[in-house]
Enzyme design. Structure first.
Site, PDB file in Angstrom:
ATOM      1  N   GLU A 209      14.843  -5.618  15.880  1.00 51.32           N
ATOM      2  CA  GLU A 209      15.423  -4.272  15.727  1.00 51.32           C
ATOM      3  C   GLU A 209      14.679  -3.429  14.696  1.00 51.32           C
ATOM      4  O   GLU A 209      14.828  -2.211  14.673  1.00 51.32           O
ATOM      5  CB  GLU A 209      16.907  -4.366  15.345  1.00 51.32           C
ATOM      6  CG  GLU A 209      17.699  -5.115  16.382  1.00 51.32           C
ATOM      7  CD  GLU A 209      19.192  -4.812  16.368  1.00 51.32           C
ATOM      8  OE1 GLU A 209      19.618  -3.857  15.700  1.00 51.32           O
ATOM      9  OE2 GLU A 209      19.921  -5.550  17.043  1.00 51.32           O
TER      10      GLU A 209
ATOM     11  N   ALA B 298      20.472 -15.833   5.616  1.00 52.06           N
ATOM     12  CA  ALA B 298      21.712 -15.152   5.208  1.00 52.06           C
ATOM     13  C   ALA B 298      21.573 -13.639   5.348  1.00 52.06           C
ATOM     14  O   ALA B 298      20.619 -13.035   4.861  1.00 52.06           O
ATOM     15  CB  ALA B 298      22.050 -15.502   3.763  1.00 52.06           C
TER      16      ALA B 298
ATOM     17  N   THR C 167      14.343  -9.617  12.597  1.00 53.92           N
ATOM     18  CA  THR C 167      14.802  -9.202  13.928  1.00 53.92           C
ATOM     19  C   THR C 167      13.829  -8.228  14.587  1.00 53.92           C
ATOM     20  O   THR C 167      13.101  -7.507  13.889  1.00 53.92           O
ATOM     21  CB  THR C 167      16.188  -8.525  13.790  1.00 53.92           C
ATOM     22  OG1 THR C 167      16.554  -7.960  15.041  1.00 53.92           O
ATOM     23  CG2 THR C 167      16.184  -7.402  12.747  1.00 53.92           C
TER      24      THR C 167
ATOM     25  N   LYS D 155      17.296  -4.674   7.321  1.00 47.92           N
ATOM     26  CA  LYS D 155      16.388  -5.792   7.622  1.00 47.92           C
ATOM     27  C   LYS D 155      14.935  -5.346   7.439  1.00 47.92           C
ATOM     28  O   LYS D 155      14.098  -6.104   6.943  1.00 47.92           O
ATOM     29  CB  LYS D 155      16.602  -6.290   9.054  1.00 47.92           C
ATOM     30  CG  LYS D 155      17.931  -6.983   9.306  1.00 47.92           C
ATOM     31  CD  LYS D 155      18.105  -8.288   8.531  1.00 47.92           C
ATOM     32  CE  LYS D 155      17.218  -9.396   9.021  1.00 47.92           C
ATOM     33  NZ  LYS D 155      17.523 -10.686   8.332  1.00 47.92           N
TER      34      LYS D 155
ATOM     35  N   TYR E 185      29.496  -0.969  26.529  1.00 47.79           N
ATOM     36  CA  TYR E 185      29.211   0.315  25.881  1.00 47.79           C
ATOM     37  C   TYR E 185      28.428   1.237  26.821  1.00 47.79           C
ATOM     38  O   TYR E 185      27.468   0.792  27.479  1.00 47.79           O
ATOM     39  CB  TYR E 185      28.375   0.120  24.610  1.00 47.79           C
ATOM     40  CG  TYR E 185      29.025  -0.706  23.513  1.00 47.79           C
ATOM     41  CD1 TYR E 185      30.375  -1.047  23.529  1.00 47.79           C
ATOM     42  CD2 TYR E 185      28.256  -1.151  22.432  1.00 47.79           C
ATOM     43  CE1 TYR E 185      30.943  -1.795  22.511  1.00 47.79           C
ATOM     44  CE2 TYR E 185      28.830  -1.900  21.405  1.00 47.79           C
ATOM     45  CZ  TYR E 185      30.170  -2.221  21.465  1.00 47.79           C
ATOM     46  OH  TYR E 185      30.726  -2.974  20.451  1.00 47.79           O
TER      47      TYR E 185
HETATM   48  P1  NAD Z   1      25.579 -14.666  11.228  1.00 46.96           P
HETATM   49  O1  NAD Z   1      26.227 -13.373  10.904  1.00 46.96           O
HETATM   50  O2  NAD Z   1      26.143 -15.524  12.310  1.00 46.96           O
HETATM   51  O3  NAD Z   1      25.509 -15.578   9.921  1.00 46.96           O
HETATM   52  C1  NAD Z   1      25.173 -15.057   8.660  1.00 46.96           C
HETATM   53  C2  NAD Z   1      25.486 -16.125   7.622  1.00 46.96           C
HETATM   54  O4  NAD Z   1      25.106 -15.605   6.330  1.00 46.96           O
HETATM   55  C3  NAD Z   1      26.986 -16.477   7.530  1.00 46.96           C
HETATM   56  O5  NAD Z   1      27.135 -17.872   7.449  1.00 46.96           O
HETATM   57  C4  NAD Z   1      27.434 -15.793   6.241  1.00 46.96           C
HETATM   58  O6  NAD Z   1      28.511 -16.464   5.611  1.00 46.96           O
HETATM   59  C5  NAD Z   1      26.162 -15.860   5.405  1.00 46.96           C
HETATM   60  N1  NAD Z   1      26.133 -14.818   4.364  1.00 46.96           N
HETATM   61  C6  NAD Z   1      26.418 -13.500   4.515  1.00 46.96           C
HETATM   62  N2  NAD Z   1      26.303 -12.871   3.330  1.00 46.96           N
HETATM   63  C7  NAD Z   1      25.919 -13.802   2.424  1.00 46.96           C
HETATM   64  C8  NAD Z   1      25.611 -13.749   1.040  1.00 46.96           C
HETATM   65  N3  NAD Z   1      25.712 -12.613   0.332  1.00 46.96           N
HETATM   66  N4  NAD Z   1      25.226 -14.901   0.423  1.00 46.96           N
HETATM   67  C9  NAD Z   1      25.131 -16.063   1.121  1.00 46.96           C
HETATM   68  N5  NAD Z   1      25.423 -16.168   2.428  1.00 46.96           N
HETATM   69  C10 NAD Z   1      25.805 -15.045   3.077  1.00 46.96           C
HETATM   70  O7  NAD Z   1      24.063 -14.311  11.521  1.00 46.96           O
HETATM   71  P2  NAD Z   1      23.059 -14.914  12.608  1.00 46.96           P
HETATM   72  O8  NAD Z   1      23.294 -14.258  13.898  1.00 46.96           O
HETATM   73  O9  NAD Z   1      23.069 -16.390  12.506  1.00 46.96           O
HETATM   74  O10 NAD Z   1      21.676 -14.354  12.031  1.00 46.96           O
HETATM   75  C11 NAD Z   1      20.954 -15.091  11.058  1.00 46.96           C
HETATM   76  C12 NAD Z   1      19.697 -14.316  10.691  1.00 46.96           C
HETATM   77  O11 NAD Z   1      18.921 -14.094  11.860  1.00 46.96           O
HETATM   78  C13 NAD Z   1      19.987 -12.938  10.103  1.00 46.96           C
HETATM   79  O12 NAD Z   1      19.046 -12.699   9.080  1.00 46.96           O
HETATM   80  C14 NAD Z   1      19.755 -11.978  11.279  1.00 46.96           C
HETATM   81  O13 NAD Z   1      19.330 -10.724  10.820  1.00 46.96           O
HETATM   82  C15 NAD Z   1      18.645 -12.707  12.021  1.00 46.96           C
HETATM   83  N6  NAD Z   1      18.581 -12.469  13.465  1.00 46.96           N
HETATM   84  C16 NAD Z   1      19.686 -12.681  14.264  1.00 46.96           C
HETATM   85  C17 NAD Z   1      19.574 -12.509  15.643  1.00 46.96           C
HETATM   86  C18 NAD Z   1      20.745 -12.761  16.573  1.00 46.96           C
HETATM   87  O14 NAD Z   1      20.632 -12.493  17.769  1.00 46.96           O
HETATM   88  N7  NAD Z   1      21.855 -13.294  16.103  1.00 46.96           N
HETATM   89  C19 NAD Z   1      18.358 -12.101  16.205  1.00 46.96           C
HETATM   90  C20 NAD Z   1      17.291 -11.843  15.350  1.00 46.96           C
HETATM   91  C21 NAD Z   1      17.401 -12.064  13.987  1.00 46.96           C
HETATM   92  O1  DAU Z   2      17.804  -7.991  18.779  1.00 46.50           O
HETATM   93  C1  DAU Z   2      18.205  -8.864  17.769  1.00 46.50           C
HETATM   94  C2  DAU Z   2      19.586  -8.495  17.293  1.00 46.50           C
HETATM   95  O2  DAU Z   2      20.486  -8.877  18.332  1.00 46.50           O
HETATM   96  C3  DAU Z   2      19.969  -9.169  15.985  1.00 46.50           C
HETATM   97  O3  DAU Z   2      19.124  -8.726  14.967  1.00 46.50           O
HETATM   98  C4  DAU Z   2      21.430  -8.871  15.633  1.00 46.50           C
HETATM   99  O4  DAU Z   2      21.789  -9.596  14.473  1.00 46.50           O
HETATM  100  C5  DAU Z   2      22.297  -9.296  16.785  1.00 46.50           C
HETATM  101  O5  DAU Z   2      23.643  -8.968  16.521  1.00 46.50           O
HETATM  102  C6  DAU Z   2      21.851  -8.634  18.081  1.00 46.50           C
HETATM  103  O6  DAU Z   2      22.093  -7.208  18.036  1.00 46.50           O
HETATM  104  P1  DAU Z   2      22.683  -6.392  19.301  1.00 46.50           P
HETATM  105  O7  DAU Z   2      23.303  -5.176  18.798  1.00 46.50           O
HETATM  106  O8  DAU Z   2      21.655  -6.282  20.376  1.00 46.50           O
HETATM  107  O9  DAU Z   2      23.785  -7.489  19.807  1.00 46.50           O
HETATM  108  P2  DAU Z   2      25.298  -7.316  20.319  1.00 46.50           P
HETATM  109  O10 DAU Z   2      25.706  -8.652  20.851  1.00 46.50           O
HETATM  110  O11 DAU Z   2      26.159  -6.651  19.316  1.00 46.50           O
HETATM  111  O12 DAU Z   2      25.130  -6.326  21.559  1.00 46.50           O
HETATM  112  C7  DAU Z   2      24.267  -6.640  22.649  1.00 46.50           C
HETATM  113  C8  DAU Z   2      24.262  -5.428  23.561  1.00 46.50           C
HETATM  114  O13 DAU Z   2      25.543  -5.316  24.183  1.00 46.50           O
HETATM  115  C9  DAU Z   2      24.038  -4.107  22.844  1.00 46.50           C
HETATM  116  O14 DAU Z   2      23.273  -3.246  23.680  1.00 46.50           O
HETATM  117  C10 DAU Z   2      25.446  -3.539  22.653  1.00 46.50           C
HETATM  118  C11 DAU Z   2      26.188  -4.072  23.866  1.00 46.50           C
HETATM  119  N1  DAU Z   2      27.624  -4.379  23.669  1.00 46.50           N
HETATM  120  C12 DAU Z   2      27.976  -5.128  22.580  1.00 46.50           C
HETATM  121  C13 DAU Z   2      29.303  -5.467  22.362  1.00 46.50           C
HETATM  122  C14 DAU Z   2      29.704  -6.258  21.147  1.00 46.50           C
HETATM  123  C15 DAU Z   2      28.569  -3.969  24.604  1.00 46.50           C
HETATM  124  O15 DAU Z   2      28.223  -3.316  25.601  1.00 46.50           O
HETATM  125  N2  DAU Z   2      29.879  -4.308  24.397  1.00 46.50           N
HETATM  126  C16 DAU Z   2      30.287  -5.023  23.303  1.00 46.50           C
HETATM  127  O16 DAU Z   2      31.511  -5.285  23.161  1.00 46.50           O
END
Ligand code: NAD
Ligand code: DAU
Length: 354
Positions: free
Chosen positions: A137, A87, A135, A164, A217
Site C-alpha cells: 500500500e 507489530a 506493505t 507504513k 464497498y
Molecule cells: P495484525 O493487526 O493482525 O497484528 C498486529 C500485531 O501487533 C498484534 O498482535 C498487536 O497486538 C501488535 N501490536 C500493535 N501495536 C503494538 C505495539 N504498540 N507494541 C507491540 N505490539 C503491538 O497485523 P497483521 O495483519 O499480522 O500484519 C503484520 C504486519 O504485516 C504489519 O506490519 C502490516 O503492516 C504488515 N502487512 C500486513 C498485510 C496483511 O494483509 N495483513 C499485508 C502486507 C503487510
Molecule cells: O495490501 C496489503 C494490505 O492488505 C495490508 O497492508 C493491510 O494491513 C491489510 O489490512 C490489507 O488491506 P486492505 O484494505 O486491502 O484489506 P481489507 O481486508 O480491509 O479489504 C480488502 C478489500 O475489500 C478492500 O478493497 C476493501 C474491501 N472490503 C473490505 C471490508 C473489510 C469490502 O468490500 N468490505 C469489507 O467489509
C-alpha cells in the site's frame, strides 16, 4: 550471502502474520531463541500460539514497541542479533477513523526499535539484521495496468499506508546514514488462519456462518492480489536468511481478483463445505458506501524473489480459499473468543458511518 539468526525479537507475534511466522519458524529452528514482543491490542491473541507456547526456544514478553525504556531493557536482557518487525496497526478502515494510533505504533514504534537496535548493535552491525515487514500500500493505487516494483516511487493514500511509508523511510534512512543492517519486504493482501475478522475474508466467512449481511464497498470492483499467509511466511524466512543487507523484496501471490469476484468464490466454497444449497450465501451480499480514498488496485512484480531466492507460493486462490474456509469452520471457538473483544462495537461504529 547468508545470515544465521540466533536470538530473534519478533514484534507483533500474536497478530495474524506474526503468529503464522512463529508457528512456522520456532519448531524449524530449535537452536534459535525467539522472543515474541506484543502489546496484545485488540488484534493480538496468544491463543494463536498454543502449538508452540511450551517449546523451550519460544518466549513471550508483553510490551509496547513505542516505549523506549522498555525496548532498551529488552535488548539488554535478551542480547538479540535479529529483529523481525511485524507489530503495527494494520487495518485501513481503522486508520481512517483514528490516524493518531497508527503514527504512534507504526512510525514512533519503528523508530524506537531502530534506535535501540542501533545502540545495542553498534560494534557488530555485520553480525545483526533488522527485517522490516511492510506493505504494497506504500506505493499507492494502480489502474488496470502495471505492477509495483522495488524501485516504484512511494505514493501512500490512506493514513495506514502513510504511516507504513514513513516507517519504511526511517528504516532505509538508518541504512544510508549509519550503515544499519536491514532487509525489507513489501507484501500484498494476506489471508489464512488466525486473521482478525475485521479484514475482508474472515469477515465474509463469519457473516456467512451467522447469516448476516456481507458488506461489499462501492461496486466491489477494486482489485487485490491475494497471498496465502504460510506462503508469505516461507518467503520471509528466505529473505531474512538469504537476502543481502539493504535488499528489498516484493512478495505477492499473483492472484488478482475484484472484491466482488473474491466474495463470490469464497461464498461458493463456504456453501460447498457446509453442504448449503449452491448460491445460498450470495444472497447475503450488500453493496455499502465506499471506503474514503479507496485504492483501486494493487499488484506486485514478485519475479526478483522468485528468480533470486527461488521462492514460489504453494497456494493459488482456489486452494488457498478451500484451506481458509476449512480452517475457520474447524476453529469456530477461536472466532467466538475474538468476538468477545471490542469487535462488535467497532463494527457498529464503522457501519454507522456509511
Ligand atoms: P495484525 O493487526 O493482525 O497484528 C498486529 C500485531 O501487533 C498484534 O498482535 C498487536 O497486538 C501488535 N501490536 C500493535 N501495536 C503494538 C505495539 N504498540 N507494541 C507491540 N505490539 C503491538 O497485523 P497483521 O495483519 O499480522 O500484519 C503484520 C504486519 O504485516 C504489519 O506490519 C502490516 O503492516 C504488515 N502487512 C500486513 C498485510 C496483511 O494483509 N495483513 C499485508 C502486507 C503487510
Ligand atoms: O495490501 C496489503 C494490505 O492488505 C495490508 O497492508 C493491510 O494491513 C491489510 O489490512 C490489507 O488491506 P486492505 O484494505 O486491502 O484489506 P481489507 O481486508 O480491509 O479489504 C480488502 C478489500 O475489500 C478492500 O478493497 C476493501 C474491501 N472490503 C473490505 C471490508 C473489510 C469490502 O468490500 N468490505 C469489507 O467489509
Amino acid at each position: 550471502m547468508s545470515f544465521t539468526p540466533s536470538r530473534i525479537l519478533v514484534t507483533g507475534g500474536a497478530g495474524f502474520i506474526g503468529s503464522n511466522y512463529l508457528l512456522h519458524c520456532v519448531p524449524s529452528y530449535p537452536a534459535a531463541q525467539f522472543v515474541n514482543l506484543d502489546l496484545l491490542t485488540y488484534a493480538g491473541n496468544l491463543a494463536n500460539l498454543r502449538q508452540i507456547e511450551s517449546l523451550e526456544n519460544y518466549h513471550f514478553e508483553r510490551g509496547d514497541v513505542a516505549d523506549p525504556v522498555f525496548i532498551r531493557s529488552l535488548f539488554e536482557r535478551w542480547q538479540f542479533d535479529t529483529v523481525v518487525h511485524f507489530a503495527a496497526e494494520s487495518h485501513v478502515d481503522r486508520s481512517i477513523l483514528d490516524p493518531g494510533e497508527f503514527v504512534r505504533t507504526n512510525v514512533t514504534g519503528t523508530l524506537t526499535l531502530l534506535q535501540a537496535a542501533k545502540e545495542a548493535w553498534k560494534d557488530r552491525f555485520d553480525e545483526c539484521r533488522f527485517h522490516h515487514i511492510s506493505t504494497d500500500e506504500v506505493f499507492g493505487s494502480l489502474g488496470l495496468e502495471g505492477e509495483f516494483r522495488e524501485d516504484t516511487a512511494y505514493a501512500p493514500r490512506s493514513p495506514y499506508a502513510a504511516s507504513k511509508a514513513a516507517a519504511d523511510h526511517l528504516v532505509r534512512s538508518f541504512g544510508t546514514t549509519y550503515g544499519f543492517p536491514y532487509v525489507m519486504t513489501n507484501t500484498s493482501n494476506n489471508y489464512g488462519p488466525f486473521q482478525f475478522p475485521e479484514k475482508l475474508i474472515p469477515l465474509v466467512i463469519r457473516n456467512a456462518s451467522e447469516r448476516k449481511e456481507i458488506p461489499v464497498y462501492g461496486k466491489g470492483e477494486n482489485i487485490r492480489d491475494w497471498l496465502y499467509v504460510t506462503d508469505h511466511c516461507e518467503a520471509l524466512d528466505l529473505v531474512l536468511r538469504q537476502a543481502a543487507t539493504e535488499d528489498t523484496f516484493l512478495i505477492g501471490g499473483s492472484q488478482e481478483v475484484t472484491n466482488l469476484d473474491l466474495v463470490h468464490l469464497l461464498l461458493d466454497v463456504y456453501d460447498r463445505q457446509t453442504s448449503n444449497e449452491p448460491g445460498r450465501s450470495r444472497e447475503l451480499i450488500r453493496f455499502v458506501g465506499d471506503r474514503p480514498g479507496h485504492d483501486f488496485r494493487y499488484a506486485l512484480d514478485s519475479s526478483p524473489i522468485q528468480n533470486r531466492l527461488g521462492w514460489t507460493p504453494k497456494h493459488d486462490l482456489t486452494s488457498g480459499l478451500e484451506a481458509t474456509v476449512a480452517w475457520y469452520l474447524d476453529n469456530q471457538e477461536w472466532m467466538d473468543a475474538i468476538f468477545g473483544k471490542d469487535y462488535l462495537a467497532y463494527y457498529e461504529v464503522q457501519y454507522g458511518n456509511r
